[in-house]
Design a protein around this motif. Structure first.
Motif, short mmCIF file in Angstrom:
data_model
loop_
_atom_site.label_atom_id
_atom_site.label_comp_id
_atom_site.label_asym_id
_atom_site.label_seq_id
_atom_site.Cartn_x
_atom_site.Cartn_y
_atom_site.Cartn_z
N THR A 10 0.87 -1.16 0.00
CA THR A 10 0.00 0.00 0.00
C THR A 10 0.91 1.22 0.00
N LEU A 12 1.45 5.45 0.20
CA LEU A 12 0.99 6.80 0.53
C LEU A 12 2.05 7.77 0.00
N TYR A 13 1.61 8.93 -0.41
CA TYR A 13 2.52 9.96 -0.91
C TYR A 13 2.54 11.10 0.09
N VAL A 14 3.77 11.50 0.48
CA VAL A 14 3.94 12.47 1.55
C VAL A 14 4.76 13.66 1.07
N LEU A 52 5.96 4.65 1.79
CA LEU A 52 5.78 6.10 1.84
C LEU A 52 6.70 6.70 0.79
N ARG A 55 6.22 12.78 -2.36
CA ARG A 55 5.35 13.20 -3.46
C ARG A 55 6.18 13.84 -4.58
N PRO A 77 -5.51 13.56 0.64
CA PRO A 77 -5.53 12.59 1.73
C PRO A 77 -6.25 11.31 1.32
N VAL A 78 -5.64 10.18 1.62
CA VAL A 78 -6.25 8.88 1.35
C VAL A 78 -6.39 8.12 2.67
N HIS A 79 -6.86 6.90 2.59
CA HIS A 79 -7.21 6.13 3.78
C HIS A 79 -6.46 4.80 3.81
N VAL A 80 -5.93 4.44 4.97
CA VAL A 80 -5.32 3.14 5.20
C VAL A 80 -5.81 2.63 6.54
N ASP A 122 0.49 14.26 6.90
CA ASP A 122 0.05 14.66 5.56
C ASP A 122 -1.47 14.58 5.41
N HIS A 124 -3.44 12.07 5.79
CA HIS A 124 -4.02 10.80 5.40
C HIS A 124 -4.84 10.28 6.59
#
Length: 137
Positions: A10, A12-14, A52, A55, A77-80, A122, A124
């Motif tokens: 998974t 995520l971009y930070v 991670l 970005r 923002p996304v979800h984990v 960030d 998320h």
């Protein structure tokens, strides 16, 4: 038809990789598997990897000795959701409080599971889920 056996990675971009490392290692206690200037990879429960990415650092094809990784990136923002033991939920709530991390939401699910929601630096949306949230967990 061939079947999928799970989700291994998974991403995520930070905006600030060092700040994100501080949060994921210091608050969530994750241990890096590998990293470079573009990303850090964390083991999640010995079965999954959280990536991670800084970005904008993966907008060009990455060439490795064994092949290539196509460009990718993400915004917003996304979800984990992270699986936890039901008995660990109070300890997680205490840990988040000790780090001044606000719990934005709590849900008691019909199957008996519970979730709490909070944000990383960030923005998320992170979720800690106990067994009983989904039929598969």
């Amino acid at each position: 038809m061939p079947k999928l056996n799970g989700v291994i990675e998974t991403a995520l971009y930070v905006d600030d990789l060092d700040r994100a490392r501080g949060f994921y290692q210091g608050v969530l206690g994750l241990v890096p598997l590998t990293s470079d200037t573009r990303f850090v990879a964390y083991d999640i429960g010995g079965r999954n990897v959280l990536l991670l990415f800084h970005r904008g650092s993966t907008l060009e094809t990455v060439r490795l000795p064994g092949g290539t990784i196509p460009p990718h990136d993400g915004n917003g923002p996304v979800h984990v959701g992270f699986a936890i033991a039901a008995d660990d939920l109070p300890a997680w709530e205490e840990r988040l409080s000790a780090h001044d991390i606000a719990i934005e939401g709590r849900t008691d699910w019909p199957r008996g599971g519970r979730s709490i929601y909070f944000r990383d630096p960030d923005q998320h949306l992170l979720e800690l889920l106990t067994p009983g949230v989904w039929t598969v967990y």
